[in-house]
Design a protein around this motif. Structure first.
Motif, PDB file in Angstrom:
ATOM      1  N   ASP A  86      22.131  -3.509 -43.006  1.00 47.80           N
ATOM      2  CA  ASP A  86      20.873  -4.946 -43.143  1.00 47.80           C
ATOM      3  C   ASP A  86      19.846  -4.401 -43.321  1.00 47.80           C
ATOM      4  OD1 ASP A  86      23.287  -7.171 -42.427  1.00 47.80           O
ATOM      5  OD2 ASP A  86      22.961  -6.059 -40.218  1.00 47.80           O
ATOM      6  N   SER A  87      18.917  -5.030 -44.320  1.00 46.36           N
ATOM      7  CA  SER A  87      18.072  -4.802 -44.428  1.00 46.36           C
ATOM      8  C   SER A  87      17.128  -6.445 -44.148  1.00 46.36           C
ATOM      9  CB  SER A  87      17.463  -4.224 -45.618  1.00 46.36           C
ATOM     10  OG  SER A  87      17.958  -5.001 -46.573  1.00 46.36           O
ATOM     11  N   SER A  88      15.826  -6.326 -44.050  1.00 44.50           N
ATOM     12  CA  SER A  88      14.515  -7.220 -43.979  1.00 44.50           C
ATOM     13  C   SER A  88      13.195  -6.905 -44.604  1.00 44.50           C
ATOM     14  CB  SER A  88      14.487  -8.105 -42.192  1.00 44.50           C
ATOM     15  OG  SER A  88      13.745  -6.909 -42.017  1.00 44.50           O
ATOM     16  N   TYR A  89      12.871  -7.666 -45.437  1.00 42.50           N
ATOM     17  CA  TYR A  89      11.382  -7.401 -45.815  1.00 42.50           C
ATOM     18  C   TYR A  89      10.258  -8.712 -45.453  1.00 42.50           C
ATOM     19  CZ  TYR A  89       7.035  -6.998 -48.864  1.00 42.50           C
ATOM     20  OH  TYR A  89       5.947  -6.451 -49.466  1.00 42.50           O
ATOM     21  N   THR A 111      -1.686  -6.866 -49.902  1.00 43.43           N
ATOM     22  CA  THR A 111      -0.406  -7.704 -49.345  1.00 43.43           C
ATOM     23  C   THR A 111      -0.109  -6.752 -48.174  1.00 43.43           C
ATOM     24  OG1 THR A 111       0.453  -7.786 -51.317  1.00 43.43           O
ATOM     25  CG2 THR A 111       2.396  -6.832 -49.997  1.00 43.43           C
ATOM     26  N   PHE A 112       0.360  -7.259 -47.006  1.00 42.73           N
ATOM     27  CA  PHE A 112       0.468  -6.719 -46.130  1.00 42.73           C
ATOM     28  C   PHE A 112       2.188  -6.851 -45.471  1.00 42.73           C
ATOM     29  CE2 PHE A 112       1.350  -7.485 -41.433  1.00 42.73           C
ATOM     30  CZ  PHE A 112       0.769  -6.519 -40.325  1.00 42.73           C
ATOM     31  N   GLY A 113       2.961  -6.065 -45.755  1.00 46.30           N
ATOM     32  CA  GLY A 113       4.316  -6.377 -45.573  1.00 46.30           C
ATOM     33  C   GLY A 113       4.869  -5.232 -44.351  1.00 46.30           C
ATOM     34  N   LYS A 114       6.446  -5.325 -44.357  1.00 44.76           N
ATOM     35  CA  LYS A 114       7.367  -4.511 -43.555  1.00 44.76           C
ATOM     36  C   LYS A 114       8.384  -4.941 -43.508  1.00 44.76           C
ATOM     37  CE  LYS A 114       5.541  -3.301 -39.217  1.00 44.76           C
ATOM     38  NZ  LYS A 114       4.920  -1.621 -40.027  1.00 44.76           N
ATOM     39  N   CYS A 115       9.347  -3.407 -44.009  1.00 41.96           N
ATOM     40  CA  CYS A 115      10.324  -3.469 -44.156  1.00 41.96           C
ATOM     41  C   CYS A 115      11.229  -2.669 -42.988  1.00 41.96           C
ATOM     42  CB  CYS A 115      10.648  -2.912 -45.790  1.00 41.96           C
ATOM     43  SG  CYS A 115      12.153  -1.634 -46.247  1.00 41.96           S
ATOM     44  N   PHE A 116      12.313  -3.385 -42.632  1.00 44.77           N
ATOM     45  CA  PHE A 116      12.951  -2.659 -41.546  1.00 44.77           C
ATOM     46  C   PHE A 116      14.624  -2.467 -42.166  1.00 44.77           C
ATOM     47  CE2 PHE A 116       9.832  -4.298 -38.901  1.00 44.77           C
ATOM     48  CZ  PHE A 116       9.698  -3.682 -37.840  1.00 44.77           C
ATOM     49  N   LEU A 146      12.097   1.207 -39.183  1.00 41.09           N
ATOM     50  CA  LEU A 146      10.953   0.678 -41.040  1.00 41.09           C
ATOM     51  C   LEU A 146      11.676   1.615 -41.830  1.00 41.09           C
ATOM     52  CD1 LEU A 146       7.401   2.136 -39.463  1.00 41.09           C
ATOM     53  CD2 LEU A 146       8.433  -0.484 -40.425  1.00 41.09           C
ATOM     54  N   CYS A 147      11.979   1.134 -43.016  1.00 39.32           N
ATOM     55  CA  CYS A 147      12.898   1.120 -44.025  1.00 39.32           C
ATOM     56  C   CYS A 147      11.970   3.188 -44.600  1.00 39.32           C
ATOM     57  CB  CYS A 147      11.898   0.696 -45.604  1.00 39.32           C
ATOM     58  SG  CYS A 147      12.968  -0.989 -44.981  1.00 39.32           S
ATOM     59  N   ASN A 148      12.928   4.431 -45.188  1.00 38.29           N
ATOM     60  CA  ASN A 148      11.496   5.088 -45.617  1.00 38.29           C
ATOM     61  C   ASN A 148      10.676   5.194 -47.368  1.00 38.29           C
ATOM     62  OD1 ASN A 148      13.027   6.425 -44.234  1.00 38.29           O
ATOM     63  ND2 ASN A 148      14.572   6.953 -46.430  1.00 38.29           N
ATOM     64  N   SER A 149      10.930   3.873 -47.741  1.00 41.23           N
ATOM     65  CA  SER A 149       9.659   2.865 -48.157  1.00 41.23           C
ATOM     66  C   SER A 149       8.944   2.444 -48.068  1.00 41.23           C
ATOM     67  CB  SER A 149      10.565   2.157 -50.076  1.00 41.23           C
ATOM     68  OG  SER A 149      11.160   1.415 -49.074  1.00 41.23           O
ATOM     69  N   ASP A 150       9.143   2.060 -46.750  1.00 42.31           N
ATOM     70  CA  ASP A 150       7.857   1.091 -46.262  1.00 42.31           C
ATOM     71  C   ASP A 150       6.563   1.283 -46.185  1.00 42.31           C
ATOM     72  OD1 ASP A 150       7.176  -1.316 -44.043  1.00 42.31           O
ATOM     73  OD2 ASP A 150       6.242   0.053 -43.035  1.00 42.31           O
ATOM     74  N   VAL A 151       5.817   0.550 -46.820  1.00 40.55           N
ATOM     75  CA  VAL A 151       4.226   0.258 -46.944  1.00 40.55           C
ATOM     76  C   VAL A 151       3.268  -0.595 -46.569  1.00 40.55           C
ATOM     77  CG1 VAL A 151       2.454   0.800 -48.530  1.00 40.55           C
ATOM     78  CG2 VAL A 151       4.981   1.711 -49.175  1.00 40.55           C
ATOM     79  N   LYS A 152       2.837  -0.555 -45.320  1.00 39.16           N
ATOM     80  CA  LYS A 152       2.160  -1.598 -44.729  1.00 39.16           C
ATOM     81  C   LYS A 152       1.345  -2.492 -45.523  1.00 39.16           C
ATOM     82  CE  LYS A 152       0.257  -2.442 -40.128  1.00 39.16           C
ATOM     83  NZ  LYS A 152       0.214  -2.424 -38.970  1.00 39.16           N
ATOM     84  N   ASN A 153      -0.293  -1.640 -46.015  1.00 44.76           N
ATOM     85  CA  ASN A 153      -0.630  -2.263 -46.483  1.00 44.76           C
ATOM     86  C   ASN A 153      -1.136  -1.711 -48.158  1.00 44.76           C
ATOM     87  OD1 ASN A 153      -2.577  -3.621 -44.579  1.00 44.76           O
ATOM     88  ND2 ASN A 153      -2.192  -2.064 -43.905  1.00 44.76           N
TER      89      ASN A 153
END
Length: 175
Positions: A86-89, A111-116, A146-153
């Protein structure tokens, strides 16, 4: 191999965007953007690898270690694919645009984001795989992080300039 009740992986995307042009030359846009992935393909990797449960240095072809394989019905070092990832962004995105005179435009976005995810992406740099996927109480669902490719800001700025060159413009208007 694949799991016997293979489920088709899918993603859902959604967004809500509001834009306002508050002067003839300025506009702002704010958006909520999201994505959810379900039943994602995840390779279990080498499910019959001897080093997983046998003492280090054990030779997989040694007939005395046959009982050490977690799944003796599979070949050694075989791969198994499941669809339990499963994943969510989710993100908040904002764009400011300004049109200056003489063909100059400026854009700035944030962009302020989160990936799990709990998807095992073997082969990706820095991805160790799941922790103890065969033990009860552990496995893929306990590795939702957190995803390996997660970038918060993320901030980007760009600009364009329309050259006044050509028919009917400042330079070369009589072409």
């Amino acid at each position: 191999g694949r799991q016997w009740n293979y489920q088709t992986p899918y993603t859902e995307t959604y967004n809500l965007t509001v834009q306002d042009q508050f002067t003839p030359h300025d506009s702002i846009q704010v958006a909520y953007v999201g994505n959810a992935g379900r039943h994602l393909d995840s390779p279990f990797g080498e499910i019959n690898a001897v080093p997983a449960i046998a003492p280090p240095g054990t030779n997989e072809y040694d007939p005395t270690v046959v009982g050490h394989f977690p799944f003796p019905q599979f070949a050694t070092n075989s791969f198994f694919e499941v669809t339990n990832g499963d994943s969510s962004y989710n993100s908040l995105q904002a764009i400011y645009a300004h049109q200056l005179s003489a063909g100059l435009n400026v854009n700035v976005n944030y962009t302020f984001g989160k990936c799990f995810t709990d998807q095992n992406s073997e082969g990706s740099p820095g991805t160790p795989g799941w922790r103890a996927e065969w033990l009860p109480g552990f496995g893929p669902k306990k590795d939702y992080a957190l995803c390996n490719s997660d970038v918060k800001n993320v901030v980007h700025g760009s600009g364009t300039y329309f050259l006044p060159l050509g028919r009917g413009l400042t330079f070369g208007g009589n072409m």
